[in-house]
Motif scaffolding. Sequence first.
Motif, mmCIF file in Angstrom:
data_model
loop_
_atom_site.group_PDB
_atom_site.id
_atom_site.type_symbol
_atom_site.label_atom_id
_atom_site.label_comp_id
_atom_site.label_asym_id
_atom_site.label_seq_id
_atom_site.Cartn_x
_atom_site.Cartn_y
_atom_site.Cartn_z
ATOM 1 N N ASN A 1 24.642 -25.191 -38.192
ATOM 2 C CA ASN A 1 23.720 -24.510 -37.283
ATOM 3 C C ASN A 1 23.912 -22.989 -37.242
ATOM 4 O OD1 ASN A 1 22.120 -26.667 -36.315
ATOM 5 N ND2 ASN A 1 23.858 -27.378 -35.111
ATOM 6 N N GLY B 1 25.049 -21.135 -35.094
ATOM 7 C CA GLY B 1 24.651 -20.585 -33.807
ATOM 8 C C GLY B 1 25.411 -21.285 -32.706
ATOM 9 N N GLU B 2 25.768 -20.554 -31.696
ATOM 10 C CA GLU B 2 26.473 -21.144 -30.573
ATOM 11 C C GLU B 2 25.717 -20.750 -29.307
ATOM 12 O OE1 GLU B 2 27.322 -17.232 -31.539
ATOM 13 O OE2 GLU B 2 27.909 -18.956 -32.744
ATOM 14 N N SER B 3 26.221 -21.156 -28.175
ATOM 15 C CA SER B 3 25.569 -20.797 -26.922
ATOM 16 C C SER B 3 25.636 -19.284 -26.744
ATOM 17 C CB SER B 3 26.263 -21.505 -25.749
ATOM 18 O OG SER B 3 25.598 -21.218 -24.556
ATOM 19 N N ILE B 4 24.515 -18.644 -26.840
ATOM 20 C CA ILE B 4 24.460 -17.182 -26.824
ATOM 21 C C ILE B 4 24.094 -16.714 -25.424
ATOM 22 C CG2 ILE B 4 23.392 -15.162 -27.878
ATOM 23 C CD1 ILE B 4 22.734 -16.994 -30.284
ATOM 24 N N ARG C 1 20.609 -16.775 -22.564
ATOM 25 C CA ARG C 1 20.559 -17.289 -21.193
ATOM 26 C C ARG C 1 20.006 -16.222 -20.246
ATOM 27 N NH1 ARG C 1 23.399 -22.010 -20.453
ATOM 28 N NH2 ARG C 1 24.842 -22.585 -22.126
ATOM 29 N N LYS D 1 18.308 -17.549 -34.895
ATOM 30 C CA LYS D 1 19.267 -18.265 -34.050
ATOM 31 C C LYS D 1 19.011 -18.049 -32.560
ATOM 32 C CE LYS D 1 22.877 -14.668 -34.280
ATOM 33 N NZ LYS D 1 24.280 -14.395 -34.704
ATOM 34 N N GLU E 1 18.330 -21.107 -30.090
ATOM 35 C CA GLU E 1 19.142 -21.289 -28.888
ATOM 36 C C GLU E 1 18.264 -21.359 -27.637
ATOM 37 O OE1 GLU E 1 22.612 -21.891 -26.672
ATOM 38 O OE2 GLU E 1 22.178 -22.046 -28.816
ATOM 39 N N ARG F 1 16.834 -24.759 -27.409
ATOM 40 C CA ARG F 1 17.852 -25.709 -26.959
ATOM 41 C C ARG F 1 18.006 -25.662 -25.434
ATOM 42 N NH1 ARG F 1 22.214 -27.198 -30.053
ATOM 43 N NH2 ARG F 1 22.053 -25.263 -31.251
ATOM 44 N N LEU F 2 17.998 -24.456 -24.884
ATOM 45 C CA LEU F 2 18.256 -24.286 -23.454
ATOM 46 C C LEU F 2 17.069 -24.678 -22.577
ATOM 47 C CD1 LEU F 2 20.243 -20.917 -23.563
ATOM 48 C CD2 LEU F 2 21.159 -23.196 -23.110
ATOM 49 N N ILE G 1 16.055 -28.544 -33.160
ATOM 50 C CA ILE G 1 16.853 -27.322 -33.292
ATOM 51 C C ILE G 1 17.131 -27.143 -34.773
ATOM 52 C CG2 ILE G 1 18.949 -26.109 -32.616
ATOM 53 C CD1 ILE G 1 17.143 -26.784 -30.280
#
Length: 437
Positions: free
Chosen positions: A19, A21-24, A28, A218, A222, A225-226, A236
């Motif tokens: 992916n 990508g992480e929780s950015i 948020r 990304k 993200e 996803r959120l 995703i």
Amino acid sequence: MIRIQKAGEIEDEFFCGRNFGESIESVRGILKDVKLRGDEALHEYSKKFDMDSPSELKIPEETLRRAAEKMQSENPKLYDSLCYSRDLAVRFASRQRESFDDFEVELEPGIFTGQKNIPVERAGLYVPAGRFPLVSTVVMTSSPAIAAGVKEIILCTPPRKNPDGSGSPYADENIMAAAFICGIRTVFACGGAQAVAAMAFGTQTIPAVDVIVGPGNKFVAEAKRLVYGTVGIDMIAGPTEVFIIADKTANPKWIAADLLAQAEHDVVAQAVLATDSLELAHNVSLEIERQIEMLPTKETAAQSISGFGRIIITESLAQAAEIANRKAPEHLELAMSESPERQKLLSRIHNYGSLFIGHGAAEVFGDYAAGLNHTLPTSGSARFTGGLSVRAFIKTVTTLRTDNTKPGARKSAEAAGFLGDAEGLAAHAAAARLRLE
């Protein structure tokens, strides 16, 4: 130079998700800000991230029309190709829609159970326009929504500076033209995570939708996803990938071209060949080095090939199929002539986003003009999901109708009563038994 390795040398990480990508946290913050401040936040993020920041977000329908007319006049082959791609995609998606039956069946005397397939009311399409404005994505995201019967479709894409200097909202010309060709009349010059937020929560200008589909970087991934749960999403998506299983009958020029077609997308795209032919592996490697020199996208493709590409030498094509099933690639090609062995492999492989069978079935046909949808699962998610289809825009709901004078309905009421007792839910049991009176 592409890496060549034996099947036994494959690292476990090859089969892990990709992916990148992480929780950015910045995403948020954008989502929260757009939810609270609406259009005001969109304009601020547009000034910060985009090529232009128009004072209004909605692109006038006349601007879309002029873009389509300009394309038809100045680039008729592209215009006709988009129309052809649209027609095939809508026909294929319409056939998919037909496969979703509405029905009612009497399971037991007096127990009538049914299914209905209901389209969502409003869908949001996201079309990126970074280094490569994805004109074909307009076709691929809109066609299944149209075939599903969605009443209202909106599209968001990053803004561009209006060439007339008026400051009126504008976007990539080809994307605007494609939107008009596909029948999309509500287009907003809004990109990135903020566009996803706007479609998820709604703003003063952009309405909230029920489903958001389409690819992106990304930050877009993200954001999708959120917001999942507030709205539906297609998937995703991670870096794109192709896995080719080829035998000695394959054309090394074609194989190399297909690998490079994937590699030029992104430096982290992954192009893989699995073959039991050492000679083919060697020739494909040479062809990659020759063809890559002629590509305007050489820099990106070279990084992808050297960093993530590989040729896997297998003991048999059956072993190649086992590796493909474990990898679950986005695109899977069987570069083989029609034969009993190819038929055996077709019965063995089951994890892929889209399958391309035979030497002539280039993966790029699926990208552009073969009716199939090119929005597909990546990073191993083809193990549990398929690509974008009418399913993303349809709710499959169930119905129950009873005739309580018949024995099946009475038996269901009795069974429901006993099950309610077992769970300690007395009101459940009572509601069922009252139907027996």
